[in-house]
Write a protein that holds these residues in place. Structure first.
Motif, PDB file in Angstrom:
ATOM      1  N   ASP A 720       0.807  -1.220   0.000  1.00 15.08           N
ATOM      2  CA  ASP A 720       0.000   0.000   0.000  1.00 15.08           C
ATOM      3  C   ASP A 720       0.842   1.273   0.000  1.00 15.08           C
ATOM      4  O   ASP A 720       0.730   2.127   0.887  1.00 15.08           O
ATOM      5  N   MET A 721       1.669   1.395  -1.013  1.00 21.01           N
ATOM      6  CA  MET A 721       2.455   2.605  -1.221  1.00 21.01           C
ATOM      7  C   MET A 721       1.773   3.475  -2.278  1.00 21.01           C
ATOM      8  O   MET A 721       1.138   2.971  -3.203  1.00 21.01           O
ATOM      9  N   ARG A 722       1.889   4.790  -2.126  1.00 22.56           N
ATOM     10  CA  ARG A 722       1.440   5.719  -3.163  1.00 22.56           C
ATOM     11  C   ARG A 722       2.601   5.989  -4.110  1.00 22.56           C
ATOM     12  O   ARG A 722       3.730   6.176  -3.661  1.00 22.56           O
ATOM     13  N   VAL A 723       2.340   6.030  -5.392  1.00 20.96           N
ATOM     14  CA  VAL A 723       3.373   6.425  -6.345  1.00 20.96           C
ATOM     15  C   VAL A 723       3.157   7.879  -6.733  1.00 20.96           C
ATOM     16  O   VAL A 723       2.019   8.375  -6.761  1.00 20.96           O
ATOM     17  N   HIS A 724       4.259   8.548  -7.006  1.00 19.50           N
ATOM     18  CA  HIS A 724       4.157   9.941  -7.426  1.00 19.50           C
ATOM     19  C   HIS A 724       5.326  10.282  -8.330  1.00 19.50           C
ATOM     20  O   HIS A 724       6.460   9.879  -8.081  1.00 19.50           O
ATOM     21  N   SER A 725       5.042  11.015  -9.391  1.00 14.77           N
ATOM     22  CA  SER A 725       6.107  11.410 -10.316  1.00 14.77           C
ATOM     23  C   SER A 725       7.026  12.414  -9.635  1.00 14.77           C
ATOM     24  O   SER A 725       6.589  13.274  -8.866  1.00 14.77           O
TER      25      SER A 725
END
Length: 768
Positions: A720-725
């Protein structure tokens, strides 16, 4: 549980402001008020920080100048002080209210947020709670447990917080007991430095002192986030940039500290509407693990310039006189550099030829160059070679052993370097065992002990039966977290000497104790009166530290007192050491250190409280090379490949590097904001290259799992990690330490040093 800083809707937005400045002051003020302290109180405390008549910062180990600024502290150093002198207490009532199994569900931040530990505790398995225990009973019972075990099955770990005095006593206690197992936090960060530098220059530490920065005419930074991990160094960089000194930075992420800085101690800069001083004249976002390739490119450019100078009859670019007198191995190194193609250098470094040749030209004209580096070099499979390659670059132009130049490893915790200096090491060849035997009347073990990686293996396979820890949050800081924490409760004995509650305390063994100690900032009164302690900074200078704030609890004992009582309970009569005398007067411990290590510590008591401290006697600083051949050595790297034993077979595998936030020191998390990266309200985030995200059909805020790519049968993943550019090289991904430590296999470490390779972990991204 205080979850007020966590949000279900975290904000990730580009941060365009300088490091330092008003943002730094605001963050410190917020943390001060949150710990129940007034701004006036903390300002009074901070006035004494890193001063000759005050205390040494409990966080980073950067140098303390002889002529300090009025405010000789940084944002994270101030937060560390606030964290230690908090008004909050984790007392008997707290443990009476909470079962350990319930506390394991709390975030790490909330555990430490409960405040200072106040009373010795023993775990009661029938209640699943920690209960108060008398000091005398704790010492007697721990001593009996250790006496019943094979000394080779006991580990004596040391964090970077402990003073020189405590560290010296600790390693003697372990050796008298019969254990050579003395891993420390250096194993996890700069062991590649300690292994690599001696072969290159005959010294396990750097050659740069703080005054060298005033004389340098060029600075390199490789793999170090200075704005977060050693912010006081920014003042030296700031001054250099104002003199027009080139600062060349290689780092996968664009870190604000080495981009823009506004000096909080300068009214002119603080009131100016501009964005502060540009800190790096050139900033290259290198691929994780591409450092040897980049340094090879710079060396290749320097050799080409030297060829041209030789052909035209101009002065040589290589310092041929220095090399002829002091160095060995240039010919083999030169063959390696010339054989590498620019195509391969560019591919592995992620930096184009023109840029590297530009750096080579700058380097060729500079006369006094300092090369600074951090764990971005050391925490790789080829970490020792990274360090040696940087030495090669400096040796080409004679930039070691003269004012204004040298190799500068930037260490982490405040005395992690000094502990090695006074005998904390698992390697018998680094310790004066014969001197100990003759001086104290005992026979120390002569075989190699366990380092951090080996200690973890021993805990997991059951061969380690006791773990006694002087500070730290070992299970959280170490690699292979899931297997390690699962095996921890099989230990017979677990003892933690601590100031605050942390995750490791919630993994009780069969017999488990928490022994609360004084913090460095607190007044330490013993039989002879108020005591001082000492530590070594990153530049090998020894400083005194004087505690002055009231202890958090009348039940607290000092670290030297706890060590002495454990020794008396465990190894009484097995040496001539007068433990009670040493505790009654720490100057007697310093006299012993001076007698055992006279070249570094002569006149210890007379010198350690002087402004600026005193510098250790390092032969490499004088161009005396304590290597096997008596020379400084060019050491040829084996190649560029970051993970030569990991084959991705065409799979979409990314290289994960772990990072620390602006609101963190080591495993201590002060909050869930990372101001300098524009992240607010979360640490469970993966920073990715936009092209990689598009290829994997991911968008900002998508939820994913991240798993280690390995074929050893162990499922390592974080959910449950968020990805972000983010601005990061293609193929790379970044996320926070220690949350992502479960992804680091024990076998994924630097060759020769066993430093966990946390800056290039092969991972797969799995959509939830």
């Amino acid at each position: 549980m205080d979850r007020s800083e966590i949000t279900d809707n975290p904000v990730i937005k580009a941060y365009d402001h300088p490091s330092g400045g008003w943002g730094s002051l605001k963050s410190v003020a917020e943390k001060t008020l949150a710990e129940g302290l007034s701004v006036q109180t903390i300002l009074e405390m901070l006035r004494k920080q890193n001063k000759a008549d005050g205390y040494a910062c409990v966080s980073c180990s950067w140098a303390k100048p002889a002529e300090p600024n009025l405010a000789e502290f940084c944002e994270n150093g101030a937060k560390a002080t606030v964290w230690e002198v908090t008004r909050k207490r984790c007392d008997r009532a707290f443990f009476a209210r909470h079962r350990v199994s319930d506390l394991r569900q709390w975030p790490d931040h909330d555990l430490e947020k409960q405040g200072r530990l106040t009373t010795p505790l023993r775990y009661d398995a029938t209640l699943d709670q920690y209960i108060p225990v008398k000091w005398a009973d704790a010492f007697r019972e721990i001593g009996a447990e250790l006496q019943a075990l094979d000394p080779d099955s006991a580990v004596f770990y040391v964090s970077g917080r402990a003073s020189l005095e405590t560290s010296y006593m600790w390693q003697l206690f372990a050796r008298i007991y019969g254990s050579p197992n003395l891993p420390d936090s250096s194993n996890m960060c700069h062991e590649s430095t300690s292994v690599g530098l001696p072969k290159s220059i005959g010294s396990p530490v750097g050659t740069v002192q703080i005054e060298d920065f005033d004389a340098a005419d060029m600075l390199f930074f490789f793999g170090h986030n200075t704005g977060t991990n050693a912010p006081r160094l920014l003042h030296q960089v700031h001054d250099a940039r104002k003199r027009g000194v080139p600062v060349i930075t290689f780092n996968p992420l664009q870190e604000r500290g080495l981009m823009r800085f506004k000096d909080p101690q300068s009214p002119t800069e603080m009131l100016s509407p501009d964005d502060g001083v540009k800190m790096s004249s050139d900033y290259f976002q290198i691929r994780p693990g591409g450092d040897i390739a980049a340094m090879t490119g710079i060396a290749k450019a320097v050799l080409a310039l030297d060829d041209a100078a030789l052909a035209s009859g101009d002065p040589r670019v290589l310092d041929v006189a220095f090399i002829a007198e002091h160095c060995h191995g240039l010919a083999e190194f030169e063959v390696f550099v010339r054989a590498q193609t620019w195509e391969e250098i560019e591919r592995c470094a992620g930096i184009d030829r023109d840029s590297l040749e530009h750096v080579g030209r700058l380097y060729a004209t500079a006369k006094k160059v300092i090369a600074n580096f951090g764990m971005g070099l050391t925490q790789h499979r080829h970490g020792t070679e990274n360090v040696q390659m940087l030495c090669n670059l400096l040796l080409m132009r004679g930039n070691i052993g003269r004012p204004g130049a040298g190799i500068s490893p930037i260490r982490g915790h405040s005395n992690v370097q000094g502990q090695r200096t006074v005998g904390v090491s698992e390697k018998p060849e680094l310790v004066p065992l014969d001197v100990f035997a003759a001086r104290y009347g005992f026979e120390p073990p002569r075989h190699k002990g366990l380092d951090t990686v080996e200690a973890c293996k021993g805990i997991i396979d059951g061969s380690v039966r006791a773990f006694v820890s002087l500070g730290g949050n070992f299970s959280r800081a170490a690699p292979e977290t899931a297997l390690l924490e699962g095996a921890w409760r099989k230990l017979r004995l677990s003892v933690q000497i601590s100031t605050k509650l942390n995750r490791n305390h919630l993994l009780p063994g069969e017999v488990t104790y928490i022994l609360p100690c004084l913090g460095r900032i607190e007044e330490d009164l013993q039989a002879s009166g108020k005591q001082h302690v000492s530590m070594e900074d990153s530049t090998a200078c020894i400083h005194g530290s004087i505690g002055w704030s009231p202890p958090a609890s009348p039940e607290l004992l000092s670290e030297p007192k706890i060590v002495a009582e454990l020794a008396k309970a465990t190894v009484a009569g097995r040496s001539s050491i007068p433990w009670d005398e040493w505790v009654g007067d720490y100057s007697k411990v310093r006299d012993e250190i001076a007698a055992v290590y006279p070249s570094d510590f002569h006149d210890f008591n007379a010198r350690f409280l002087q402004p600026g401290g005193f510098h250790r006697d390092l032969p490499a600083c004088k161009r005396e090379w304590k290597t096997e051949n008596g020379k400084a050595n060019f050491l040829t790297p084996s190649g560029f490949d970051v993970n030569p034993n990991i084959h991705v077979d065409g799979k979409d595998i990314l290289s994960l590097m772990t990072i620390r936030s602006n609101d963190q020191f080591n495993t201590t998390v002060y909050g869930y904001d990372d101001r300098l990266r524009g992240i607010k309200g979360t640490r469970m985030v993966l920073l990715m290259n936009a092209e990689d995200m598009a290829r994997l059909k991911l968008r900002d805020d998508d939820r994913v799992d991240v798993a280690t790519y390995a074929d050893d049968g162990v499922d390592r993943r974080v959910h449950d990690m968020r990805v972000h550019s983010f601005s990061i090289p293609k193929g790379a991904v970044a996320g926070y330490f220690p949350e992502l430590n479960p992804l680091v296999p024990l076998w994924h470490h630097a060759k020769g040093s066993h430093t966990p390779a946390s800056k290039a972990i092969p991972v797969e991204i799995i959509r939830r």
